[in-house]
Design a protein around this motif. Structure first.
Motif, mmCIF file in Angstrom:
data_model
loop_
_atom_site.group_PDB
_atom_site.id
_atom_site.type_symbol
_atom_site.label_atom_id
_atom_site.label_comp_id
_atom_site.label_asym_id
_atom_site.label_seq_id
_atom_site.Cartn_x
_atom_site.Cartn_y
_atom_site.Cartn_z
ATOM 1 N N ILE A 218 87.446 -24.045 -68.510
ATOM 2 C CA ILE A 218 86.722 -25.303 -68.697
ATOM 3 C C ILE A 218 85.403 -25.062 -69.413
ATOM 4 C CG2 ILE A 218 85.485 -27.146 -67.474
ATOM 5 C CD1 ILE A 218 87.657 -26.990 -65.330
ATOM 6 N N ILE A 219 84.702 -23.986 -69.055
ATOM 7 C CA ILE A 219 83.359 -23.764 -69.580
ATOM 8 C C ILE A 219 83.323 -22.767 -70.731
ATOM 9 C CG2 ILE A 219 82.207 -24.387 -67.438
ATOM 10 C CD1 ILE A 219 82.040 -21.461 -66.743
ATOM 11 N N ASP A 220 84.248 -21.796 -70.750
ATOM 12 C CA ASP A 220 84.206 -20.763 -71.785
ATOM 13 C C ASP A 220 85.606 -20.214 -72.024
ATOM 14 O OD1 ASP A 220 83.148 -19.042 -73.678
ATOM 15 O OD2 ASP A 220 82.664 -17.483 -72.220
ATOM 16 N N PRO A 221 86.446 -20.930 -72.788
ATOM 17 C CA PRO A 221 87.813 -20.460 -73.041
ATOM 18 C C PRO A 221 87.808 -19.089 -73.719
ATOM 19 C CG PRO A 221 87.510 -22.714 -73.801
ATOM 20 C CD PRO A 221 86.159 -22.201 -73.466
ATOM 21 N N SER A 222 88.791 -18.296 -73.362
ATOM 22 C CA SER A 222 88.867 -16.937 -73.896
ATOM 23 C C SER A 222 90.316 -16.517 -73.990
ATOM 24 C CB SER A 222 88.095 -15.965 -73.000
ATOM 25 O OG SER A 222 88.333 -14.624 -73.357
ATOM 26 N N GLY A 223 90.571 -15.560 -74.859
ATOM 27 C CA GLY A 223 91.910 -14.989 -74.934
ATOM 28 C C GLY A 223 92.246 -14.148 -73.727
ATOM 29 N N ALA A 224 91.231 -13.721 -72.984
ATOM 30 C CA ALA A 224 91.438 -12.925 -71.772
ATOM 31 C C ALA A 224 90.572 -13.507 -70.663
ATOM 32 C CB ALA A 224 91.095 -11.463 -72.025
ATOM 33 N N PRO A 225 90.946 -14.676 -70.110
ATOM 34 C CA PRO A 225 90.103 -15.305 -69.078
ATOM 35 C C PRO A 225 90.076 -14.516 -67.776
ATOM 36 C CG PRO A 225 92.172 -16.492 -69.324
ATOM 37 C CD PRO A 225 92.147 -15.476 -70.407
ATOM 38 N N LYS A 226 91.176 -13.811 -67.462
ATOM 39 C CA LYS A 226 91.237 -12.994 -66.249
ATOM 40 C C LYS A 226 91.220 -11.522 -66.656
ATOM 41 C CE LYS A 226 95.126 -14.732 -65.267
ATOM 42 N NZ LYS A 226 96.419 -14.961 -64.628
ATOM 43 N N ARG A 227 90.361 -10.762 -66.000
ATOM 44 C CA ARG A 227 90.198 -9.366 -66.385
ATOM 45 C C ARG A 227 90.205 -8.481 -65.144
ATOM 46 N NH1 ARG A 227 85.391 -10.393 -70.909
ATOM 47 N NH2 ARG A 227 86.278 -12.370 -71.645
ATOM 48 N N THR A 228 90.669 -7.257 -65.344
ATOM 49 C CA THR A 228 90.608 -6.291 -64.265
ATOM 50 C C THR A 228 89.194 -5.730 -64.176
ATOM 51 O OG1 THR A 228 91.333 -4.541 -65.767
ATOM 52 C CG2 THR A 228 93.028 -5.694 -64.523
ATOM 53 N N ALA A 229 88.901 -5.092 -63.068
ATOM 54 C CA ALA A 229 87.572 -4.507 -62.900
ATOM 55 C C ALA A 229 87.338 -3.450 -63.978
ATOM 56 C CB ALA A 229 87.442 -3.880 -61.514
#
Length: 621
Positions: A218-229
């Motif tokens: 919603i606030i900052d679309p990205s190609g990788a919205p979920k990332r590992t640590a």
């Protein structure tokens, strides 16, 4: 002969030794079409004079270097500049940028004249400007933004019904949790305040990852919205520098260095690294970010990180209501523009209300709490109370995962109102030590004191005060730790230990029915002077009883009036006499303690007319 045909090599030497070099032409193009400057963190940028207000790094995939190569090729009938000419031009342009006044390129959101500017991320530089009186789409941003390869465009916000209601339909959380999430989303567009880390918690199958992906999108679309640590601090810094919103997915354990890095990213962080292709030059990464994470158990997080969490509990999705990911993606994409419009409406109202909002008590994340107070004023919600409760619960969860902290809490609870004053070694000696020491258990007094210092804010949240300002007598002058339980923490214990009146029976739930506003005293007959009222214990009572004040007896059989919150519905278990005007009801079981007229012993009366034990009635002797 054309200019392009005259230039034949990277050094710019022509067949007739006349004309500027490729590098010189590239520098000329850059100075004519771009403004060059350094950011405050020492990075050179260029911004087009007659184009979008976007800061282009001099190097990189989408930077000034590639732009100059394209322009040069278009202007010179397809001739391509050499790599050496581009490198020479970049060196000169960096020097020009260093001589200009520094500027600050923002990422996705920025303040401007009392309002907020949101970069939509489009190639033409469109943006949305939100102020106290509303919001509007603007073709060219009044604020300088920078972009990164991790960013994707936002849709143009469009008022299309209730966008918040459409978002509510995509998330399986409580109404309280959803309102708290809306407050967090509104604050996420305010760049100059610390934002708590949004934490989606729930068991497997609650849709944590998908919820986090949509919220960050919603606030900052990205190609990788979920990332590992991230694996190390440097990789984390690169990720954080290039995204306004980040989400760490499926967090179970967080390394100490990452926990500290997340805390700094909430309040504002800066990292220094060696510049590329140099031995002694450095670059600085400065950022304050909007962060989210998903986890099953937040108890494994460090205490200082837990104080910066905003936890949203997600409920399990039944198999019959589970939706396919493609369906959810399509529904979110269809609602995204309306969601933004509704959020911007709330943000505009919050900006108008904020100057008049003052907190009498300021929690740890005071700036964010003030925004929630403004949201509550605008929407007539109670998100600030929910946030405070969420913060307390998060800290309590963390303490559950700290064996040493639990041992300290138990020790202080047993010490009484005066608390304890002792050294770190004495504390380590007095706490209950497990047979097998946990990994985090301090091995000596130095580590015990350090761990107590680190846990002090979390302990204070649950009512254990830690004061380490005192010193012992000379000559050792050892540091003393004064540990006391707050009054609010001691009240439940003292209440639970209060002796009940003689002969009183309780419902076993530790509550007092007379404190409940649902109790109707008028429906309770008063005991007469000659016949003391027997004590009553409701079998299904949720509340206990104290003797009620005298009141006018009701002509209606009070034990059957469930609608008046009497014993039948577990809200009014108090001392009562038997009703003299009531007609016995054999279908209503009443547990009344009285005295047998035959033997004088206590007995249970099943009906108002029964006065003897069965044995006494059959055998009075």
């Amino acid at each position: 002969m054309s200019q392009a045909e005259d230039i034949v090599n990277g050094a710019g030497v022509s067949k007739s030794d006349k004309g500027p070099s490729q590098a010189s032409l590239l520098v000329r193009i850059a100075r004519e079409r771009f403004e060059l400057f350094m950011s405050e963190d020492g990075r050179p940028y260029a911004v087009a004079k007659n184009g979008p207000n976007l800061a282009l790094p001099l190097r990189g995939k989408a930077g000034l270097r590639s732009q100059l190569a394209r322009i040069f090729t278009d202007d010179n009938t397809g001739n391509v500049p050499s790599q050496s000419a581009l490198a020479d031009a970049m060196t000169v342009l960096e020097g020009i940028a260093a001589s200009a006044d520094p500027r600050v390129p923002h990422l996705r959101v920025a303040r401007h004249e009392g309002g907020i500017v949101v970069d939509l991320g489009t190639s033409d530089g469109r943006c949305v400007v939100i102020g106290p009186h509303g919001w509007d789409r603007v073709p060219r941003s009044p604020v300088l933004f920078r972009r990164s390869g991790a960013m994707k465009p936002l849709p143009d916000p469009v008022r299309d019904g209730d966008g918040l209601a459409r978002l509510r339909g995509l998330l399986n959380t409580s109404e309280e949790g959803f309102r708290l999430l809306v407050g967090w989303l509104v604050a996420a567009f305010l760049p100059d305040l610390p934002h708590p880390i949004l934490t989606f918690r729930g068991e497997q199958g609650t849709g944590k990852s998908k919820a986090a992906q949509m919220v960050i999108g919603i606030i900052d679309p990205s190609g990788a919205p979920k990332r590992t640590a991230p694996r190390d601090l440097k990789s984390w810094g690169v990720q954080a520098f290039n995204s306004w919103g980040l989400c760490l997915d499926n967090v179970s354990v967080i390394a100490d260095w990452l926990s500290d890095a997340l805390c700094r990213a909430v309040t504002g962080d800066g990292m220094i690294d060696r510049a590329l292709y140099s031995d002694d030059d450095v670059v600085v990464l400065e950022f304050r970010r909007v962060l989210a994470m998903t986890t099953i158990d937040a108890g494994a997080l460090a205490g200082d990180l837990a104080e910066r969490l905003l936890t949203i509990e997600l409920s399990l999705i039944p198999d019959s209501k589970r939706r396919e990911e493609a369906e959810l993606d399509a529904a979110f994409a269809d609602a995204h523009a309306a969601i933004l419009a509704s959020l911007f409406d709330v943000l505009a109202a919050v900006l108008k209300a904020l100057p008049d909002v003052t907190l009498t008590e300021r929690p740890r994340m005071a700036d964010f709490a003030r925004v929630l107070a403004a949201v509550d004023h605008v929407k007539d919600w109670r998100t600030l109370e929910s946030y405070r409760a969420s913060a307390r619960n998060a800290v309590a969860d963390v303490l559950d995962g700290e064996p040493f902290a639990q041992a300290v809490v138990d020790l202080v609870d047993k010490a009484g109102p005066e608390g304890l004053t002792l050294t770190a070694q004495e504390l380590l000696d007095r706490v209950a030590t497990p047979d097998k020491l946990p990994k985090k258990w301090p091995k000596d007094s130095t580590r015990a004191g350090g761990q107590l210092k680190r846990l002090a804010p979390a302990l204070r949240t649950v009512g254990i005060n830690v004061d380490d300002t005192q010193r012992g007598p000379a000559p050792q002058r050892q540091r003393l730790y004064k540990l006391t339980a707050s009054e609010s923490r001691r009240i439940p214990a003292s209440t639970a230990s209060t002796t009940q009146p003689a002969g009183a029976l309780t419902s076993g739930n530790g509550m007092d029915a007379t404190t409940s506003p649902s109790v109707h005293a008028a429906s309770i007959p008063a005991p007469t002077a000659s016949t003391p009222g027997p004590l009553m214990d409701a079998a299904n009572a949720e509340v206990d009883a104290d003797p009620p004040p005298a009141s006018t007896p009701s002509p209606i059989h009070d034990q059957a009036r469930h609608s008046d919150m009497d014993a039948g519905d577990a809200m009014d278990a108090e001392m009562r006499p038997l009703s003299e005007v009531a007609t016995p009801r054999l279908d209503v079981i009443e547990r009344l303690i009285g005295t047998c007229a035959g033997c004088g012993q206590d007995m249970t009366i099943l009906t108002p007319g029964q006065t003897h034990h069965p044995m006494c009635e059959s055998d009075p002797a």
